[in-house]
Design a protein around this motif. Structure first.
Motif, PDB file in Angstrom:
ATOM      1  N   ARG A 144       1.395   6.773  -6.878  1.00 15.19           N
ATOM      2  CA  ARG A 144       0.420   7.475  -7.345  1.00 15.19           C
ATOM      3  C   ARG A 144       0.357   8.542  -7.049  1.00 15.19           C
ATOM      4  N   SER A 186       3.301  10.185  -9.364  1.00 14.90           N
ATOM      5  CA  SER A 186       2.996  10.805 -10.589  1.00 14.90           C
ATOM      6  C   SER A 186       1.872  11.703 -10.592  1.00 14.90           C
ATOM      7  N   ASP A 187       1.534  12.212  -9.815  1.00 16.25           N
ATOM      8  CA  ASP A 187       0.448  13.150  -9.690  1.00 16.25           C
ATOM      9  C   ASP A 187       2.011  14.657  -9.396  1.00 16.25           C
ATOM     10  N   ALA A 202       1.963   1.649  -3.224  1.00 18.19           N
ATOM     11  CA  ALA A 202       1.641   2.330  -4.448  1.00 18.19           C
ATOM     12  C   ALA A 202       0.772   3.697  -4.211  1.00 18.19           C
ATOM     13  N   ALA A 203       1.248   4.322  -2.986  1.00 16.08           N
ATOM     14  CA  ALA A 203       0.549   5.513  -2.691  1.00 16.08           C
ATOM     15  C   ALA A 203       1.799   6.067  -3.017  1.00 16.08           C
ATOM     16  N   ASP A 215       1.066  -0.988   0.232  1.00 16.06           N
ATOM     17  CA  ASP A 215      -0.439  -0.136  -0.238  1.00 16.06           C
ATOM     18  C   ASP A 215       0.841   1.681   0.006  1.00 16.06           C
TER      19      ASP A 215
END
Length: 191
Positions: free
Chosen positions: A56, A59-60, A52-53, A49
């Motif tokens: 993310r 990428s943001d 993945a966070a 998790d």
């Protein structure tokens, strides 16, 4: 006044069916169970998790960085948003500004001043530094009057802080400006 009705000492014991129909349908958790539930994280806390966070978030951030460099309105900070600020950016980017060459020239003059300390060259280099600063401020004032004239002719009032925005944009070297210049030199925008 009306009299209150007499109270009775009749106790009503509801059956199990009535408790289930009206109650919560489960036993009350013990204190140990409640404390254990509070210790567990609300969101996932596993290494997968977290990875993945982080991916993310990266990428943001990259999308926002590229969007800001390209001048996309939703990724710009508040000081750069709006049609008026876009016009000012494009107008400054379309012309040669004194501030663009100011930093390299100032560094050169200051180096000459340090190397040739206590000589006439140091005094002249300091004079050149101040002359260049005055020239830069005059260039920004002329640019501000040109912007004010253009916006007044278009029937718009200048936003608050426009002079400082012009000053900071004109001061930066062209390749270091954010958002990146969207126009080539000589391509002046129109209102």
């Amino acid at each position: 006044m009306a009299k209150a009705s007499p109270k009775t000492n009749v106790t009503v014991n509801p059956g199990d069916d009535e408790l289930v129909a009206h109650g919560k349908g489960r036993p009350t958790p013990s204190r140990r169970e409640r404390e254990a539930a509070n210790r567990r994280p609300i969101v996932g806390n596993s290494p997968a998790d977290k990875k993945a966070a982080r991916a993310r978030l990266n990428s943001d951030r990259e999308r926002a960085r590229v969007g800001m460099a390209n001048g996309e309105e939703r990724y710009l900070p508040a000081k750069d948003r709006g049609e008026q600020r876009r016009f000012i950016r494009d107008f400054i980017d379309a012309r040669w500004n004194v501030g663009e060459v100011m930093m390299p020239v100032l560094v050169l003059f200051l180096l000459v001043g340090f190397i040739a300390a206590q000589t006439a060259a140091a005094s002249y280099s300091l004079l050149f530094v101040w002359a260049f600063v005055v020239l830069f401020v005059l260039d920004c004032v002329v640019l501000w009057f040109a912007m004010r004239r253009r916006f007044t002719a278009a029937g718009q009032a200048l936003q608050r802080g426009t002079f400082l925005y012009i000053l900071t944009r004109a001061w930066q070297l062209r390749f270091l400006r954010l958002p990146k210049p969207q126009v080539k030199r000589g391509q002046y925008p129109t209102l």
